[in-house]
Design a protein around this motif. Structure first.
Motif, PDB file in Angstrom:
ATOM      1  N   GLU A 150      52.148  31.600  40.930  1.00  0.00           N
ATOM      2  CA  GLU A 150      52.004  32.743  39.821  1.00  0.00           C
ATOM      3  C   GLU A 150      50.640  32.857  39.098  1.00  0.00           C
ATOM      4  O   GLU A 150      50.002  33.756  38.928  1.00  0.00           O
ATOM      5  CB  GLU A 150      53.038  32.371  38.847  1.00  0.00           C
ATOM      6  N   TYR A 151      49.987  31.536  39.027  1.00  0.00           N
ATOM      7  CA  TYR A 151      48.825  31.375  38.621  1.00  0.00           C
ATOM      8  C   TYR A 151      47.437  32.031  39.190  1.00  0.00           C
ATOM      9  O   TYR A 151      46.625  32.757  38.700  1.00  0.00           O
ATOM     10  CB  TYR A 151      48.105  29.903  38.307  1.00  0.00           C
ATOM     11  N   ILE A 152      47.855  32.326  40.641  1.00  0.00           N
ATOM     12  CA  ILE A 152      46.807  32.818  41.416  1.00  0.00           C
ATOM     13  C   ILE A 152      47.071  34.519  41.298  1.00  0.00           C
ATOM     14  O   ILE A 152      45.789  35.222  41.054  1.00  0.00           O
ATOM     15  CB  ILE A 152      47.013  32.493  42.973  1.00  0.00           C
ATOM     16  N   LEU A 153      48.145  34.936  41.067  1.00  0.00           N
ATOM     17  CA  LEU A 153      48.259  36.320  40.990  1.00  0.00           C
ATOM     18  C   LEU A 153      47.729  36.663  39.500  1.00  0.00           C
ATOM     19  O   LEU A 153      47.217  37.758  39.325  1.00  0.00           O
ATOM     20  CB  LEU A 153      49.663  36.499  40.953  1.00  0.00           C
ATOM     21  N   ILE A 154      48.055  35.840  38.590  1.00  0.00           N
ATOM     22  CA  ILE A 154      47.414  36.129  37.083  1.00  0.00           C
ATOM     23  C   ILE A 154      46.100  36.113  37.132  1.00  0.00           C
ATOM     24  O   ILE A 154      45.524  37.010  36.382  1.00  0.00           O
ATOM     25  CB  ILE A 154      48.045  35.096  36.129  1.00  0.00           C
ATOM     26  N   GLY A 155      45.532  35.382  37.704  1.00  0.00           N
ATOM     27  CA  GLY A 155      44.064  35.230  38.056  1.00  0.00           C
ATOM     28  C   GLY A 155      43.606  36.279  38.781  1.00  0.00           C
ATOM     29  O   GLY A 155      42.399  36.928  38.189  1.00  0.00           O
ATOM     30  N   LEU A 156      44.093  36.956  39.753  1.00  0.00           N
ATOM     31  CA  LEU A 156      43.797  38.230  40.404  1.00  0.00           C
ATOM     32  C   LEU A 156      43.814  39.307  39.468  1.00  0.00           C
ATOM     33  O   LEU A 156      42.907  40.104  39.556  1.00  0.00           O
ATOM     34  CB  LEU A 156      44.827  38.563  41.570  1.00  0.00           C
ATOM     35  N   VAL A 157      44.836  39.451  38.551  1.00  0.00           N
ATOM     36  CA  VAL A 157      44.888  40.579  37.613  1.00  0.00           C
ATOM     37  C   VAL A 157      43.947  40.477  36.718  1.00  0.00           C
ATOM     38  O   VAL A 157      42.990  41.572  36.242  1.00  0.00           O
ATOM     39  CB  VAL A 157      46.340  40.430  36.972  1.00  0.00           C
ATOM     40  N   SER A 158      43.525  39.420  36.275  1.00  0.00           N
ATOM     41  CA  SER A 158      42.583  38.974  35.163  1.00  0.00           C
ATOM     42  C   SER A 158      41.221  39.551  35.876  1.00  0.00           C
ATOM     43  O   SER A 158      40.412  40.102  35.040  1.00  0.00           O
ATOM     44  CB  SER A 158      42.649  37.659  34.836  1.00  0.00           C
ATOM     45  N   ALA A 159      40.795  39.045  37.104  1.00  0.00           N
ATOM     46  CA  ALA A 159      39.755  39.552  37.702  1.00  0.00           C
ATOM     47  C   ALA A 159      39.528  40.841  37.896  1.00  0.00           C
ATOM     48  O   ALA A 159      38.441  41.521  37.506  1.00  0.00           O
ATOM     49  CB  ALA A 159      39.533  38.806  39.120  1.00  0.00           C
ATOM     50  N   ALA A 160      40.514  41.514  38.432  1.00  0.00           N
ATOM     51  CA  ALA A 160      40.600  42.820  38.868  1.00  0.00           C
ATOM     52  C   ALA A 160      40.329  43.665  37.497  1.00  0.00           C
ATOM     53  O   ALA A 160      39.508  44.639  37.323  1.00  0.00           O
ATOM     54  CB  ALA A 160      41.897  43.343  39.408  1.00  0.00           C
ATOM     55  N   SER A 161      40.815  43.220  36.346  1.00  0.00           N
ATOM     56  CA  SER A 161      40.767  44.113  35.053  1.00  0.00           C
ATOM     57  C   SER A 161      39.190  43.854  34.507  1.00  0.00           C
ATOM     58  O   SER A 161      38.566  44.798  34.164  1.00  0.00           O
ATOM     59  CB  SER A 161      41.623  43.298  33.853  1.00  0.00           C
ATOM     60  N   LEU A 162      38.660  42.780  34.781  1.00  0.00           N
ATOM     61  CA  LEU A 162      37.461  42.389  34.367  1.00  0.00           C
ATOM     62  C   LEU A 162      36.432  43.202  35.218  1.00  0.00           C
ATOM     63  O   LEU A 162      35.564  43.980  34.552  1.00  0.00           O
ATOM     64  CB  LEU A 162      36.983  40.825  34.416  1.00  0.00           C
ATOM     65  N   LEU A 163      36.628  43.058  36.497  1.00  0.00           N
ATOM     66  CA  LEU A 163      35.893  43.910  37.483  1.00  0.00           C
ATOM     67  C   LEU A 163      35.867  45.380  37.257  1.00  0.00           C
ATOM     68  O   LEU A 163      35.119  46.102  37.449  1.00  0.00           O
ATOM     69  CB  LEU A 163      36.105  43.571  39.035  1.00  0.00           C
ATOM     70  N   ASN A 164      36.917  45.757  36.856  1.00  0.00           N
ATOM     71  CA  ASN A 164      37.535  47.432  36.705  1.00  0.00           C
ATOM     72  C   ASN A 164      36.641  47.851  35.452  1.00  0.00           C
ATOM     73  O   ASN A 164      35.780  48.935  35.705  1.00  0.00           O
ATOM     74  CB  ASN A 164      38.931  47.587  36.544  1.00  0.00           C
ATOM     75  N   ASN A 165      36.599  47.086  34.590  1.00  0.00           N
ATOM     76  CA  ASN A 165      35.905  47.585  33.276  1.00  0.00           C
ATOM     77  C   ASN A 165      34.280  47.522  33.658  1.00  0.00           C
ATOM     78  O   ASN A 165      33.604  48.423  33.082  1.00  0.00           O
ATOM     79  CB  ASN A 165      36.089  46.466  32.103  1.00  0.00           C
ATOM     80  N   LEU A 166      33.780  46.429  34.327  1.00  0.00           N
ATOM     81  CA  LEU A 166      32.442  46.309  34.485  1.00  0.00           C
ATOM     82  C   LEU A 166      31.846  47.756  35.423  1.00  0.00           C
ATOM     83  O   LEU A 166      31.120  48.151  35.248  1.00  0.00           O
ATOM     84  CB  LEU A 166      31.980  45.003  35.203  1.00  0.00           C
ATOM     85  N   ALA A 167      32.758  47.934  36.488  1.00  0.00           N
ATOM     86  CA  ALA A 167      32.552  49.016  37.369  1.00  0.00           C
ATOM     87  C   ALA A 167      32.777  50.372  36.566  1.00  0.00           C
ATOM     88  O   ALA A 167      31.869  51.330  37.051  1.00  0.00           O
ATOM     89  CB  ALA A 167      33.453  48.988  38.683  1.00  0.00           C
ATOM     90  N   SER A 168      33.586  50.359  35.793  1.00  0.00           N
ATOM     91  CA  SER A 168      33.728  51.585  34.960  1.00  0.00           C
ATOM     92  C   SER A 168      32.437  51.973  34.249  1.00  0.00           C
ATOM     93  O   SER A 168      31.937  53.034  34.121  1.00  0.00           O
ATOM     94  CB  SER A 168      34.617  51.550  33.929  1.00  0.00           C
ATOM     95  N   ARG A 169      31.688  50.853  33.852  1.00  0.00           N
ATOM     96  CA  ARG A 169      30.628  51.160  32.896  1.00  0.00           C
ATOM     97  C   ARG A 169      29.526  51.775  34.105  1.00  0.00           C
ATOM     98  O   ARG A 169      28.720  52.668  33.619  1.00  0.00           O
ATOM     99  CB  ARG A 169      29.966  49.667  32.658  1.00  0.00           C
ATOM    100  N   VAL A 170      29.542  51.359  35.256  1.00  0.00           N
ATOM    101  CA  VAL A 170      28.548  52.075  36.319  1.00  0.00           C
ATOM    102  C   VAL A 170      28.933  53.696  36.374  1.00  0.00           C
ATOM    103  O   VAL A 170      27.895  54.525  36.493  1.00  0.00           O
ATOM    104  CB  VAL A 170      28.645  51.339  37.396  1.00  0.00           C
ATOM    105  N   PHE A 171      30.097  53.746  36.289  1.00  0.00           N
ATOM    106  CA  PHE A 171      30.499  55.064  36.400  1.00  0.00           C
ATOM    107  C   PHE A 171      30.101  55.961  35.085  1.00  0.00           C
ATOM    108  O   PHE A 171      29.534  57.101  35.406  1.00  0.00           O
ATOM    109  CB  PHE A 171      32.196  55.328  36.707  1.00  0.00           C
ATOM    110  N   PHE A 172      30.138  55.369  34.056  1.00  0.00           N
ATOM    111  CA  PHE A 172      29.903  55.958  32.913  1.00  0.00           C
ATOM    112  C   PHE A 172      28.166  56.461  32.945  1.00  0.00           C
ATOM    113  O   PHE A 172      27.870  57.263  32.503  1.00  0.00           O
ATOM    114  CB  PHE A 172      29.944  55.034  31.874  1.00  0.00           C
ATOM    115  N   PHE A 173      27.297  55.359  33.412  1.00  0.00           N
ATOM    116  CA  PHE A 173      26.052  55.703  33.775  1.00  0.00           C
ATOM    117  C   PHE A 173      25.647  56.910  34.477  1.00  0.00           C
ATOM    118  O   PHE A 173      24.857  57.943  34.300  1.00  0.00           O
ATOM    119  CB  PHE A 173      25.366  54.620  34.276  1.00  0.00           C
ATOM    120  N   TYR A 174      26.640  56.930  35.529  1.00  0.00           N
ATOM    121  CA  TYR A 174      26.476  57.934  36.575  1.00  0.00           C
ATOM    122  C   TYR A 174      26.731  59.480  35.641  1.00  0.00           C
ATOM    123  O   TYR A 174      26.311  60.391  35.826  1.00  0.00           O
ATOM    124  CB  TYR A 174      27.406  57.796  37.648  1.00  0.00           C
TER     125      TYR A 174
END
Lengths: 257, 170
Positions: free
Chosen positions: B95-119
């Motif tokens: 379960e900790y791996i899954l939670i970690g994946l969700v956490s990482a995906a959320s972080l990366l999603n927000n960071l990548a969204s910032r790139v789309f905002f620049f665009y």
């Protein structure tokens, strides 16, 4: 750890490219797809209201009592305002000023909100069929709420004033000091580009200046709750509490020019 | 049957996220249910179905947003594909791996969204961006943990999904 095969990269790039093409060449596809969600959103919003009414019964009861007392006071103020308005009309006629025609409004229900945290927006249940177009101003009974960002056939998306990408030219009702009001994606607004010696104080009423396209002059935006200096020291800013409770909007009015 | 359940779940989560989650927002930030659905699909479903449900989750989020259309669709597909690749390297049962994946995906999603905002020339001040990103990541991770605990506490559902897994393997 990852062995990026050429085929995988090509297929992913093709997929992403197709989606980007879709997003670029067919911008109305999102507007068309929102139509599908209109009725499910309405059902869920109705359910929310009913459950909210049961859960917050005691709070609603107390608020109801408070509002009953306030409405008596407001009726008196309204009578006084009507008298002032009539006097104003008479004086304007005397001075042969052009009368400002009141704007036409359409009411709409809020059926949903933005699913992400990067924009402050609403989805309403009226669209192009009701005469709404992109850029129209959205208000509530208390003041300015936002602007129409997208208009589909029967639904529209409204960007609220607490979105950082929506700027409104505003003035202080007392001192007529001009500034630009933008959002913080939270419960407050920021009035920026105020000169260091600007006459802005706590509890100043901020209204639209009429300089931004489509925004009528005199719409209430909010009240100043804090005044501060920018980091550079070259200008000041004011934190504004919006007149409209943006997190609790259920009905809005769209101004049709 | 599992695919139908996931399909209904994604539509339900999209409507919940748009209509009800505002009651549970912290500092005007609400958790990303659709991202949790996408990661869960990538972890539990076969590759093709998982990518389809990631696409559907992203599309549902894009329909209900005012941002650049297809940004979330592409990003959710990307995170789903990465989770599928990771699942081939090591097991995602923990379960900790899954939670970690969700956490990482959320972080990366927000960071990548910032790139789309620049665009899209959408400016979000740095302070507001970091506030939303951190709260979103923590809140989504917490909700994913709660959802996972509820899922594990339902033996009937676990057995049903395992049985379907065995049927698909045979």
């Amino acid at each position: 750890m990852f062995k990026l095969k050429k085929n995988h990269l090509i297929s992913f790039a093709a997929g992403a490219g197709f989606l980007l093409l879709l997003a670029g060449l067919i911008p109305s596809s999102s507007i068309t797809l929102i139509e599908i969600t209109k009725h499910p959103l309405i059902i869920f919003t109705l359910l929310r209201r009913e459950i909210g009414g049961l859960v917050f019964y005691h709070r609603n009861y107390l608020e109801n009592e408070k509002l009953k007392n306030e409405s008596g006071l407001l009726k008196n103020k309204l009578n006084q305002a009507n008298e002032t308005n009539l006097e104003n009309s008479r004086l304007k006629q005397l001075l042969t000023f052009k009368q400002k025609s009141p704007f036409k409004v359409i009411g709409a229900r809020v059926i949903g909100r933005s699913a992400d945290n990067w924009s402050a927006s609403l989805i309403i249940d009226k669209g192009r069929d009701s005469g709404i177009k992109r850029g129209y101003v959205v208000i509530s009974y208390l003041g300015l709420a936002g602007r129409i960002a997208e208009a589909a056939k029967n639904t529209s998306k409204v960007v609220l004033i607490n979105d950082p990408n929506l700027g409104v030219s505003a003035i202080s009702q007392r001192s007529r000091q001009e500034g630009l009001v933008t959002g913080t994606l939270g419960n407050s607004l920021v009035m920026k580009y105020l000169p260091v010696d600007s006459d802005i104080a706590l509890n100043d009423e901020i209204i639209t200046s009429g300089l931004t396209e489509m925004y009528p002059k005199g719409l209430s935006i909010g009240k100043v709750v804090k005044v501060g200096k920018e980091f550079s020291g070259l200008s000041r800013y004011a934190i504004i509490k919006p007149a409209v409770n943006l997190s609790d909007l259920e009905e809005v009015l769209i101004i049709i020019p | 049957m599992k695919n139908r359940v996931f399909f209904g779940l994604i539509i339900f989560c999209a409507l919940i996220q748009s209509v009800w989650l505002d009651y549970f927002s912290i500092f005007s930030v609400k958790p990303d249910l659709l991202l949790i659905c996408a990661i869960a699909a990538a972890a539990y479903l076969p590759k093709r179905n998982a990518l389809f449900f990631c696409f559907l989750s992203g599309m549902a989020k894009d329909i209900l947003c005012v941002n650049n259309f297809a940004a979330n669709t592409i990003l959710f597909c990307l995170w789903g594909w990465l989770v599928i690749r990771l699942s081939k390297e090591f097991s995602l049962e923990d379960e900790y791996i899954l939670i970690g994946l969700v956490s990482a995906a959320s972080l990366l999603n927000n960071l990548a969204s910032r790139v789309f905002f620049f665009y899209a020339a959408r400016q979000i001040p740095a302070g507001i961006f970091f506030r939303i990103m951190i709260i979103d990541c923590l809140y989504t991770t917490l909700l994913a943990w709660v959802v996972l605990k509820c899922y594990q506490a339902r033996p009937g559902l676990t057995l049903f999904l395992k049985r379907n897994d065995e049927n698909q393997d045979t």
